[in-house]
Design an enzyme around this catalytic site. Structure first.
Site, PDB file in Angstrom:
ATOM      1  N   LEU C 125       0.856  -1.199   0.000  1.00  0.00           N
ATOM      2  CA  LEU C 125       0.000   0.000   0.000  1.00  0.00           C
ATOM      3  C   LEU C 125       0.889   1.244   0.000  1.00  0.00           C
ATOM      4  O   LEU C 125       0.713   2.159  -0.815  1.00  0.00           O
ATOM      5  CB  LEU C 125      -0.912  -0.001   1.239  1.00  0.00           C
ATOM      6  CG  LEU C 125      -1.770   1.255   1.473  1.00  0.00           C
ATOM      7  CD1 LEU C 125      -2.829   1.399   0.385  1.00  0.00           C
ATOM      8  CD2 LEU C 125      -2.453   1.178   2.847  1.00  0.00           C
ATOM      9  N   GLU C 127       3.772   4.054  -0.319  1.00  0.00           N
ATOM     10  CA  GLU C 127       4.636   4.531  -1.398  1.00  0.00           C
ATOM     11  C   GLU C 127       5.616   5.535  -0.818  1.00  0.00           C
ATOM     12  O   GLU C 127       5.457   5.975   0.325  1.00  0.00           O
ATOM     13  CB  GLU C 127       3.778   5.167  -2.499  1.00  0.00           C
ATOM     14  CG  GLU C 127       2.794   4.195  -3.109  1.00  0.00           C
ATOM     15  CD  GLU C 127       2.051   4.788  -4.301  1.00  0.00           C
ATOM     16  OE1 GLU C 127       2.212   5.993  -4.591  1.00  0.00           O
ATOM     17  OE2 GLU C 127       1.317   4.021  -4.937  1.00  0.00           O
ATOM     18  N   PRO C 128       6.647   5.929  -1.606  1.00  0.00           N
ATOM     19  CA  PRO C 128       7.615   6.892  -1.054  1.00  0.00           C
ATOM     20  C   PRO C 128       6.935   8.153  -0.522  1.00  0.00           C
ATOM     21  O   PRO C 128       7.366   8.737   0.472  1.00  0.00           O
ATOM     22  CB  PRO C 128       8.504   7.218  -2.261  1.00  0.00           C
ATOM     23  CG  PRO C 128       8.399   6.025  -3.143  1.00  0.00           C
ATOM     24  CD  PRO C 128       7.030   5.459  -2.959  1.00  0.00           C
ATOM     25  N   GLY C 131       2.288   7.406   3.190  1.00  0.00           N
ATOM     26  CA  GLY C 131       2.393   6.457   4.292  1.00  0.00           C
ATOM     27  C   GLY C 131       1.161   6.575   5.146  1.00  0.00           C
ATOM     28  O   GLY C 131       0.160   5.896   4.931  1.00  0.00           O
ATOM     29  N   TRP C 156       8.944   0.299   1.439  1.00  0.00           N
ATOM     30  CA  TRP C 156       8.844  -0.219   2.815  1.00  0.00           C
ATOM     31  C   TRP C 156       7.937  -1.459   2.856  1.00  0.00           C
ATOM     32  O   TRP C 156       7.127  -1.618   3.762  1.00  0.00           O
ATOM     33  CB  TRP C 156       8.313   0.843   3.781  1.00  0.00           C
ATOM     34  CG  TRP C 156       9.078   2.121   3.752  1.00  0.00           C
ATOM     35  CD1 TRP C 156       8.632   3.324   3.304  1.00  0.00           C
ATOM     36  CD2 TRP C 156      10.431   2.324   4.143  1.00  0.00           C
ATOM     37  NE1 TRP C 156       9.619   4.264   3.406  1.00  0.00           N
ATOM     38  CE2 TRP C 156      10.752   3.676   3.909  1.00  0.00           C
ATOM     39  CE3 TRP C 156      11.441   1.486   4.674  1.00  0.00           C
ATOM     40  CZ2 TRP C 156      11.999   4.215   4.168  1.00  0.00           C
ATOM     41  CZ3 TRP C 156      12.688   2.023   4.951  1.00  0.00           C
ATOM     42  CH2 TRP C 156      12.950   3.380   4.691  1.00  0.00           C
ATOM     43  N   ILE C 339      18.162  -1.461  32.669  1.00  0.00           N
ATOM     44  CA  ILE C 339      18.419  -2.459  33.721  1.00  0.00           C
ATOM     45  C   ILE C 339      19.739  -3.180  33.464  1.00  0.00           C
ATOM     46  O   ILE C 339      20.487  -3.497  34.388  1.00  0.00           O
ATOM     47  CB  ILE C 339      17.258  -3.473  33.796  1.00  0.00           C
ATOM     48  CG1 ILE C 339      16.028  -2.798  34.427  1.00  0.00           C
ATOM     49  CG2 ILE C 339      17.646  -4.716  34.596  1.00  0.00           C
ATOM     50  CD1 ILE C 339      14.763  -3.643  34.376  1.00  0.00           C
ATOM     51  N   HIS C 340      20.038  -3.411  32.203  1.00  0.00           N
ATOM     52  CA  HIS C 340      21.269  -4.127  31.870  1.00  0.00           C
ATOM     53  C   HIS C 340      22.503  -3.230  31.916  1.00  0.00           C
ATOM     54  O   HIS C 340      23.630  -3.699  31.737  1.00  0.00           O
ATOM     55  CB  HIS C 340      21.164  -4.766  30.484  1.00  0.00           C
ATOM     56  CG  HIS C 340      20.344  -6.015  30.436  1.00  0.00           C
ATOM     57  ND1 HIS C 340      18.985  -6.017  30.600  1.00  0.00           N
ATOM     58  CD2 HIS C 340      20.698  -7.313  30.254  1.00  0.00           C
ATOM     59  CE1 HIS C 340      18.536  -7.250  30.510  1.00  0.00           C
ATOM     60  NE2 HIS C 340      19.550  -8.065  30.306  1.00  0.00           N
ATOM     61  N   GLU C 365       2.054   0.204  10.125  1.00  0.00           N
ATOM     62  CA  GLU C 365       0.693  -0.288  10.360  1.00  0.00           C
ATOM     63  C   GLU C 365      -0.153   0.722  11.109  1.00  0.00           C
ATOM     64  O   GLU C 365      -0.966   0.376  11.964  1.00  0.00           O
ATOM     65  CB  GLU C 365       0.724  -1.613  11.148  1.00  0.00           C
ATOM     66  CG  GLU C 365       1.439  -2.711  10.417  1.00  0.00           C
ATOM     67  CD  GLU C 365       0.515  -3.695   9.740  1.00  0.00           C
ATOM     68  OE1 GLU C 365      -0.714  -3.436   9.698  1.00  0.00           O
ATOM     69  OE2 GLU C 365       1.009  -4.702   9.250  1.00  0.00           O
TER      70      GLU C 365
END
Lengths: 261, 325, 404
Positions: C125, C127-128, C131, C156, C339-340, C365
């Site tokens: 659907l 296009e450049p 969106g 995309w 956290i890491h 989407e």
């Protein structure tokens, strides 16, 4: 061709296990299909597909083991049977073997019985060999590959793994085999199999159905209690010595004491 | 004799299985003055029978026959069961090797006797065998006992019990016994025996020797490999060594490599960062070898040697070969 | 209200979890690092029947329900977003469109091979220059006899270079008033003359996923390949999003779970100031929020799935599930990296990949901004759902599970 795979659920050995004051254990109650049986179940399904036969998945146990049977069906076994009876509660490997052998005899047309190498939880395989003895069939353990299976000619040829190498053995059917990891890549349940397993009504055979008498089920061994592994001291023992050789000798002493060598 | 202990001694091509001597040693302890009998099945096994006497048997029952040249379940089980029925030992032992487990389990089933498999400790309590066995992935010990009357069976985990030294001054009786099954009554036929030593996979290994940054380069893994080989173990590596290209990724132990749980993990030249620990911390016994006494691995290890791994590893290899053959 | 998942749900979920963890997880970081797609993934998902999970058996699928689709997406994205993207385009946006809008002949020709995993499917659907505002699309479809001639460029597009069948949207009437009534849907195949495709690299995230462009130069598309009627394309495209968004939301639930599980594991290992960091309150706070986001996002997604099973229009409910789950997955990933600590900043751990992947889902989407406008317009009464000519069929076990 009819192949029977014998399985059960076992505590997940990845779980944390604690020994309680009264000598019983707590492992969090998470059960999995005995890991070695994944290979056995897959092999049963592969064989029945290759030989246009039938695969039955069998367990001896309470409904705690229903999952293992459903798993077998989901992978592709055609039917599942559970054997259970109050009389089987607390039986040892001999009683278990009696029950399995009786179930195999009741099925009547079995060509091959497949077990996983051992039970991961109680770390034993004696029930496998005892089933073979009760049936009076050939026992081929630690099978890494089934080279040939000719149902019409009543013959099976396998590669067995031993400490000394790989032994190729040919035997008549019917036979009992146990399998190791080398034999296959365990299959995933198929979605169709999952649906079938979810809908399955699994029959339960009692001791009476199998003609088992109480004397045969009398246990000859007993589990007394559990105990913790010897406690690990908090700190490391640094091995001292004048030379590398001295230190090495002392370390080997310790490791032999620890029974890890 | 309803006294005494019977030990099934395993052999392969006339060479005894060393673990069987450990069972013989335990037999002596449990026999409490009663006779210790060894049973040897095979073909051309005279030397094994002689060795059994030197290792403590008072008597050896030898079945030397073509039908027993190769191990097979049916003839071995039938024969052992027959011997047990005839001689009525109080206890029957064997090493918990593949064949040992099969033969004793099969014979126990035929006799209707209790069996304890793969025990690491064995004693007699009120005339009944009591054993300790590691279960649940080795996380906990189970204490079990034989309860029934009649011969009591047990298989012993190899390397869990001491082997008696051979005593050349010992003498004993060698008695020939006949096999039970004729060849045409045996359903299985051995077609081939491929003696192969393959490489042991990391995740299956009971012993792993691992090298880390401290090995300094690909050749640095040679002493690691030699020790692993001498111990019959697998070779592991830390991420640092793998990233540096000194050893392939399949040897990597740790968070992003393999998680292993061997009985013995020897970490040489590995500092012991948390990611490596995550891959090996459940090993039963961890040994650390490192030049740096402050390396974090020493906090995780049971035993440590502060020193140069290029001196310590070869010394260990030599000691292992000397002691364990 | 019965919140329990059935035995079939749980077994199907476990199977996909095992597959993704055992076969894809061990090497996914490598593929992601190299910006390359693991060629084993599509064929394996096809072989295992995952590509047809909720399509009726009579159309080549496995006959499971829409809730199972959500569970499958959760397990796939738990390992990597690129796996779930496959389900979003192949199943959500394309196959389910055929189920809803396709003629019986189109179902046989396209849906059956797709459900069997013999053909892969995509959705074009965007296009450049179009969106968030798809009505701006410039691709054209000129009717000539019994073909349409398609021209235009799509961008995309996931699986652009891998898919066989692609659902494209083009204007049969570029001057329509209102403009959206000029859009028509077509199924093209990548081997049609005039179709060229290429990969797009250099994405921030979903680097192991195949994303590309499609150029159409005088492509002759037979009338039989038109999906729905002329001028119906926009409604079809929007209804596709009801299913695409559903899989994105479901996948984001898996991503939140990935952040939560990895953080819990790390919090139980890492020691600072003399104790495991799970005992520090600020770490507890982050973990608590992740748990809350997971619980809430999952329930929103499952509700949407239940509505699909019931045959109820679920545009709003699916949209809010996608919006919430994806927004929270970005937040969860940010917290997981934090956290890491320094390890979260390096690709030694997986959390930085979760963050880069999460950022895509709040853009595609229907961006989070579009989602907010949608929810407000429903609440304000500016937007009402009108019945569609074709609705997504309710899950009927008899119809779905039997050969027919």
């Amino acid at each position: 061709m009819h192949v029977v795979v014998v399985t059960k659920n076992t505590p997940d050995t990845a779980a944390t296990v604690t020994v309680k004051g009264d000598g019983t254990i707590d492992w969090g109650d998470s059960l999995v299909v005995n890991p070695w049986d994944e290979y056995a179940i897959t092999e049963a399904v592969l064989l029945k597909e290759a030989h246009s036969g039938k695969a039955t998945v069998l367990t001896v146990g309470t409904d705690e083991h229903q999952e293992a049977l459903k798993h077998g069906l989901a992978i592709g076994c055609d039917q599942a049977i559970r054997v259970w009876d109050g009389a089987l509660d607390g039986c040892d490997s001999l009683g278990y073997a009696e029950a399995v052998a009786a179930a195999i005899r009741k099925l009547g047309d079995v060509d091959l019985v497949i077990f996983g190498r051992e039970l991961a939880d109680i770390a034993t395989d004696q029930h496998v060999y005892q089933v073979a003895r009760k049936l009076g069939w050939t026992m081929l353990g630690y099978v890494a590959k089934i080279q040939a299976l000719d149902v019409a000619a009543r013959s099976i040829t396998v590669n067995r793994l031993t400490e000394y190498g790989t032994q190729t053995v040919r035997s008549t059917l019917p036979a009992v085999i146990s399998v190791v990891k080398d034999i296959n890549e365990p299959k995933y349940p198929t979605f169709i199999g999952i649906r079938k397993a979810a809908k399955a009504e699994i029959p339960v055979w009692s001791a009476a159905d199998l003609g088992l008498d109480a004397a045969a089920l009398q246990p000859r061994t007993q589990q007394l209690r559990y105990q913790e592994l010897p406690k690990r001291e908090g700190t490391v023992e640094i091995i001292e010595g004048a030379t590398a050789q001295e230190k090495a000798a002392k370390l080997i002493d310790r490791l032999i004491e620890e029974k890890v060598l | 004799m309803s006294q005494g202990v019977l030990v099934w001694v395993e052999q392969f091509k006339g060479k005894p299985q060393a673990a069987s001597w450990e069972a013989l040693g335990q037999a002596r302890t449990l026999a409490g003055g009663g006779p210790v009998t060894a049973a040897v099945f095979g073909q051309g096994v005279e030397a094994v029978a002689q060795e059994a006497i030197r290792r403590g048997a008072d008597r050896v029952l030898v079945a030397d026959d073509a039908t027993l040249a190769d191990y097979r379940f049916e003839p071995f089980v039938a024969l052992l069961a027959q011997i047990v029925r005839e001689h009525q030992p109080a206890i029957v032992l064997a090493a918990a090797t593949i064949a040992g487990r099969e033969v004793l389990a099969g014979a126990a089933a035929e006799i209707g006797a209790g069996l304890l498999t793969d025990v690491t400790d064995l004693s007699l309590e009120g005339g009944k065998l009591q054993a300790v066995r590691p279960v649940l992935g080795g996380k906990v010990l189970s204490v079990e006992a034989i309860t029934g009357d009649g011969p009591q069976f047990a298989t012993l985990r190899p390397r869990a019990f001491p082997a008696p030294e051979p005593d050349p001054s010992r003498s004993g009786e060698i008695v020939a016994v006949a096999p039970v099954l004729a060849e045409d009554a045996i359903a299985s036929k051995v077609e081939a025996m491929q003696e192969v030593t393959g490489t042991i996979s990391l995740t299956d290994a009971t012993i792993i020797v691992s090298g880390g940054r401290g090995v300094g380069g690909p050749e640095g893994f040679d002493p690691v490999r030699e020790l692993a080989e001498a111990l019959g173990g697998a070779v592991g590596a830390s991420r640092a060594a793998v990233d540096a290209g000194w050893i392939p990724y399949e040897h990597q132990v740790g968070q992003t490599g393999k998680v292993v749980s061997p009985d013995l993990y020897i970490a040489a030249g590995i500092s012991g960062a948390i990611q490596h620990q995550a891959g090996m911390r459940t090993a039963k016994v961890i040994v650390a070898i490192n030049k740096d006494p402050e390396a974090p691995i020493f906090k995780l290890a049971r035993y440590g040697i502060v020193g140069d791994l290029f001196e310590v590893l070869p010394a260990l290899t030599a000691e292992v070969r000397k002691r364990l053959g | 209200m019965d919140f329990t998942l059935s035995e079939e749900h749980l077994m199907a979920q476990q199977m996909v979890r095992d597959f993704a963890q055992k076969e894809i997880a061990p090497t996914i970081k490598d593929w992601d690092r190299r910006h390359e797609t693991n060629p084993a993934v599509l064929p394996r998902m096809a072989e295992l029947g995952i590509l047809g999970i909720n399509i009726p058996v009579r159309y080549g699928g496995q006959g499971f329900d829409y809730i199972t689709l959500a569970l499958v997406c959760e397990e796939l994205e738990r390992v990597d977003t690129s796996l779930r993207v496959i389900m979003s385009v192949h199943m959500g946006l394309n196959s389910m469109a055929l189920l809803q809008w396709g003629t019986e002949e189109q179902k046989q020709r396209f849906l059956v091979p797709q459900a069997r995993g013999e053909k892969y499917a995509a959705y074009a659907l965007t296009e450049p220059d179009a969106g968030s505002d798809p009505v701006r699309l410039r691709s054209t479809a000129r009717r000539e006899g019994d073909v349409y001639i398609l021209n235009g460029e799509k961008m995309w597009i996931s699986l652009a270079t891998k898919a066989h069948n692609i659902l494209v949207f083009a204007k049969t009437d570029p001057h329509a008033e209102p403009a959206h009534k000029g859009i028509t849907a077509f199924m093209i195949t990548r081997d049609m003359k005039g179709v060229t495709t290429g990969d797009i690299h250099g994405k921030l995230g979903v680097r192991a996923g195949s994303t590309g462009w499609i150029a159409m130069q005088d492509v002759e598309v037979p009338v039989e390949n038109r999906i729905g009627e002329e001028g119906e394309g926009f409604y079809i495209a929007m209804s596709c999003l009801d299913n695409g968004r559903y899989t994105v939301g479901a996948g984001a639930v898996g991503l939140i779970r990935a952040c939560l599980e990895d953080s819990v594991r790390y919090a139980n290992e890492r020691v600072t100031f003399g104790q495991k960091i799970g005992h520090h309150q600020l770490i507890k706070q982050k973990i608590a929020y992740m748990q809350q986001w997971y619980d809430a996002a999952r329930l929103l997604v499952l509700r949407a799935g239940w509505m699909k099973n019931m045959g109820q229009r679920n545009t709003r409910e699916t949209a809010v599930a996608k919006w919430f789950a994806t927004d929270m997955s970005v937040k969860a990933a940010l917290e997981a990296v934090q956290i890491h600590g320094a390890y979260g900043f390096s690709d030694e751990y997986d959390v930085e990949r979760y963050l880069r992947n999460a950022k895509g889902a709040v853009i595609y989407e229907g961006s989070s901004e579009i989602q907010q406008l949608i929810q407000a317009d429903y609440a304000l009464g500016y937007r009402k759902d009108r019945p569609l000519r074709c609705e997504l069929p309710a899950y009927d076990p008899e119809f779905w599970q039997n050969e027919g």
